[in-house]
Scaffold this active site. Structure first.
Site, PDB file in Angstrom:
ATOM      1  N   LYS A 166       5.782 -11.702  -1.365  1.00 15.59           N
ATOM      2  CA  LYS A 166       6.127 -10.281  -1.374  1.00 15.59           C
ATOM      3  C   LYS A 166       6.679  -9.950  -2.761  1.00 15.59           C
ATOM      4  O   LYS A 166       7.537 -10.674  -3.272  1.00 15.59           O
ATOM      5  CB  LYS A 166       7.163 -10.001  -0.293  1.00 15.59           C
ATOM      6  CG  LYS A 166       7.604  -8.558  -0.198  1.00 15.59           C
ATOM      7  CD  LYS A 166       8.207  -8.289   1.176  1.00 15.59           C
ATOM      8  CE  LYS A 166       8.782  -6.901   1.264  1.00 15.59           C
ATOM      9  NZ  LYS A 166      10.065  -6.774   0.531  1.00 15.59           N
ATOM     10  N   CYS A 172      13.653  -9.460  -4.570  1.00 13.13           N
ATOM     11  CA  CYS A 172      15.068  -9.177  -4.296  1.00 13.13           C
ATOM     12  C   CYS A 172      15.791  -8.720  -5.566  1.00 13.13           C
ATOM     13  O   CYS A 172      15.754  -9.403  -6.595  1.00 13.13           O
ATOM     14  CB  CYS A 172      15.749 -10.422  -3.723  1.00 13.13           C
ATOM     15  SG  CYS A 172      17.476 -10.115  -3.372  1.00 13.13           S
TER      16      CYS A 172
HETATM   17  C1  LIG Z   1      19.022  -3.741   3.531  1.00 15.99           C
HETATM   18  C2  LIG Z   1      17.756  -4.279   2.938  1.00 15.99           C
HETATM   19  C3  LIG Z   1      17.561  -5.650   2.885  1.00 15.99           C
HETATM   20  C4  LIG Z   1      16.368  -6.174   2.350  1.00 15.99           C
HETATM   21  N1  LIG Z   1      16.169  -7.537   2.372  1.00 15.99           N
HETATM   22  C5  LIG Z   1      14.962  -8.045   1.961  1.00 15.99           C
HETATM   23  C6  LIG Z   1      14.668  -9.432   2.099  1.00 15.99           C
HETATM   24  O1  LIG Z   1      15.461 -10.228   2.629  1.00 15.99           O
HETATM   25  N2  LIG Z   1      13.467  -9.874   1.641  1.00 15.99           N
HETATM   26  C7  LIG Z   1      12.543  -9.021   1.080  1.00 15.99           C
HETATM   27  O2  LIG Z   1      11.469  -9.464   0.681  1.00 15.99           O
HETATM   28  N3  LIG Z   1      12.784  -7.704   0.974  1.00 15.99           N
HETATM   29  C8  LIG Z   1      13.957  -7.199   1.410  1.00 15.99           C
HETATM   30  N4  LIG Z   1      14.179  -5.850   1.363  1.00 15.99           N
HETATM   31  C9  LIG Z   1      13.097  -4.951   0.917  1.00 15.99           C
HETATM   32  C10 LIG Z   1      12.270  -4.470   2.125  1.00 15.99           C
HETATM   33  O3  LIG Z   1      11.604  -5.556   2.735  1.00 15.99           O
HETATM   34  C11 LIG Z   1      11.243  -3.412   1.718  1.00 15.99           C
HETATM   35  O4  LIG Z   1      10.392  -3.964   0.756  1.00 15.99           O
HETATM   36  C12 LIG Z   1      11.905  -2.164   1.149  1.00 15.99           C
HETATM   37  O5  LIG Z   1      12.990  -1.737   1.955  1.00 15.99           O
HETATM   38  C13 LIG Z   1      10.889  -1.011   1.012  1.00 15.99           C
HETATM   39  O6  LIG Z   1      10.346  -0.700   2.261  1.00 15.99           O
HETATM   40  P1  LIG Z   1      10.867   0.578   3.117  1.00 15.99           P
HETATM   41  O7  LIG Z   1      10.833   1.768   2.196  1.00 15.99           O
HETATM   42  O8  LIG Z   1       9.883   0.675   4.244  1.00 15.99           O
HETATM   43  O9  LIG Z   1      12.264   0.286   3.550  1.00 15.99           O
HETATM   44  C14 LIG Z   1      15.363  -5.303   1.854  1.00 15.99           C
HETATM   45  C15 LIG Z   1      15.574  -3.919   1.910  1.00 15.99           C
HETATM   46  C16 LIG Z   1      16.742  -3.405   2.452  1.00 15.99           C
HETATM   47  C17 LIG Z   1      16.922  -1.906   2.517  1.00 15.99           C
END
Ligand SMILES: Cc1cc2nc3c(=O)[nH]c(=O)nc-3n(C[C@H](O)[C@H](O)[C@H](O)COP(=O)(O)O)c2cc1C
Length: 315
Positions: A139, A98
Site C-alpha cells: 500500500k 504511514c
Molecule cells: C486513523 C488512521 C490510521 C491509519 N492507519 C493506517 C495503517 O495502519 N496502515 C496503512 O496502510 N494506512 C493507514 N491509514 C491510511 C488509510 O488506510 C487510508 O489510506 C487513508 O485513510 C485514506 O483513505 P480514506 O480517505 O478512505 O480514509 C490510516 C488512516 C487513518 C485515518
C-alpha cells in the site's frame, strides 16, 4: 469488483473489523500495521494484534484479514512475515504510506517513497522469503513531498513481486487534506500489470462511483468513510448488484452500536477500552448522523461501562 476495508491504526482494530465485516459489503480487510524493528515478534504479539489468525485469518463473518507489516529492514521484515504466516497469516501487505514521524524517522512507511530502490529491495526480499501460495501486496501514497516518483514506486512494488497495490492518492505532506488525486491512480493502473486498488476520500456512494470512473479501478479501499457511515460498503454492494440502495436508519445503526460496545466489553472487560472506543466511533459518526450528536453528548461525561450500557439501551 472488490471492496476492502483500509488498515487504520488506532481505529480499525479486530473488534471494529469484526463489526464492520458483519455489517456486510466488505470482501476483505487489513490489520493495523505491525511495526517491525530489530526483533522477530512472537506468537503472543501476532495474536494480540490480529486475533483473526486463530480463525484461518478471517473475521467472524468469514472475511479474510491481511496482515500488514511496516519497517525498513528488508531481512527482518521477511523473517517477521514468515513468522506471521507460521501463526496463520494467509496474505501479507507492506505499508509504504504511514506518515507518523516516529515511523518515518526509523526509515519506515511513507519516507521510503523517496527511495524506490529500497522499496524494490524490501518487496523482493519479503516475496522471496514467503511460501509461493502466500500473496504479497503493498500500500503506497503518491510520494513523500512531491509526486515525482509515484510511478517509480508503483513499478518497484510490481517488480518486487507484489500481486497488487493499494494507492492512497496523496503524498505524505498532503496528509489527509482533500482532495485525493484519483487521476494519479489511473496513471498507475495504466502503467502496471498487477491490479490496483483505489483509495482516498470515499465517503459516499457517489464518491465510490466517482473514484471508479476517475481511477479506472475495479477494486476500492474504504477507510474513514466505512467508519463514519458503517453501512457504506453495504450500500455499494447493493448498487453493484443492481439492487435498490437503501441506507440503514438510525435505529438499525444503534443495534450495531450496542453490539460494538458489547464486543469491546468481551474483549477488554471492565476497562476504559469499551467506552474509549465507543466515544471515538460515535464522534466520527457525528459527521453523518445528526442523532450521533445527541448520543455523543449523552455518553461524553460518563466514566463507567455500566452507565454507558444504560444510555445505549435507552437510546
Ligand atoms: C486513523 C488512521 C490510521 C491509519 N492507519 C493506517 C495503517 O495502519 N496502515 C496503512 O496502510 N494506512 C493507514 N491509514 C491510511 C488509510 O488506510 C487510508 O489510506 C487513508 O485513510 C485514506 O483513505 P480514506 O480517505 O478512505 O480514509 C490510516 C488512516 C487513518 C485515518
Amino acid at each position: 469488483m472488490r471492496l476492502i476495508l483500509a488498515p487504520m491504526q488506532g481505529l480499525v482494530d479486530d473488534v471494529m473489523r469484526d463489526l464492520l465485516t458483519r455489517m456486510g459489503g466488505l470482501d476483505a480487510c487489513v490489520s493495523e500495521f505491525v511495526r517491525i524493528t530489530h526483533t522477530v515478534h512472537g506468537r503472543g504479539m501476532w495474536m494480540k494484534l490480529i486475533p483473526e489468525l486463530e480463525h484461518d485469518a478471517k473475521t467472524f463473518a468469514g472475511v479474510p484479514c491481511t496482515v500488514q507489516i511496516l519497517g525498513s529492514d528488508a531481512e527482518n521484515m521477511a523473517l517477521n512475515a514468515l513468522e506471521a504466516v507460521r501463526y496463520g497469516a494467509q496474505k501479507i501487505d507492506i505499508n509504504f504510506g504511514c506518515p507518523a514521524p516516529t515511523v518515518n524517522r526509523h526509515q519506515g512507511g511513507a519516507v521510503l517513497l523517496k527511495e524506490p530502490e529500497r522499496m524494490l529491495e524490501i518487496v523482493t526480499t519479503v516475496r522471496q522469503a514467503l511460501p509461493e501460495h502466500i500473496p504479497l501486496s503493498a500500500k503506497m501514497r503518491l510520494g513523500y513531498e512531491s509526486k515525482d516518483l509515484f510511478l517509480d514506486c508503483a513499478h518497484a512494488i510490481e517488480n518486487g513481486g507484489a500481486c497488487e497495490v493499494a494507492v492512497h492518492a496523496r503524498t505524505k505532506i498532503e496528509g489527509y487534506e482533500p482532495p485525493a488525486h484519483w487521476q494519479y491512480i489511473h496513471r498507475i493502473r495504466e502503467a502496471l500489470n498487477i491490479p490496483v486498488i483505489a483509495n482516498g476520500d470515499v465517503f459516499s456512494l457517489d464518491d465510490y462511483i466517482a473514484i471508479k470512473a476517475q481511477s479506472g479501478c475495479d477494486s476500492v479501499m474504504l477507510g474513514r468513510g466505512a467508519v463514519r457511515r458503517p453501512d457504506l460498503a453495504r450500500q455499494i454492494m447493493l448498487y453493484e448488484q443492481g439492487q435498490t440502495v437503501t441506507e440503514m436508519d438510525w435505529p438499525e445503526i444503534m443495534h450495531w452500536v450496542r453490539l460494538f460496545f458489547e464486543l469491546c466489553c468481551i474483549k477488554a472487560g471492565d476497562s476504559k477500552y469499551p467506552m474509549a472506543r465507543l466515544k471515538q466511533w460515535v464522534a466520527m459518526m457525528k459527521l453523518v448522523y445528526p442523532q450521533a450528536h445527541v448520543l455523543f453528548e449523552a455518553i461524553r461525561p460518563l466514566k463507567g461501562n455500566d452507565e454507558i450500557r444504560t444510555v445505549l439501551k435507552a437510546s
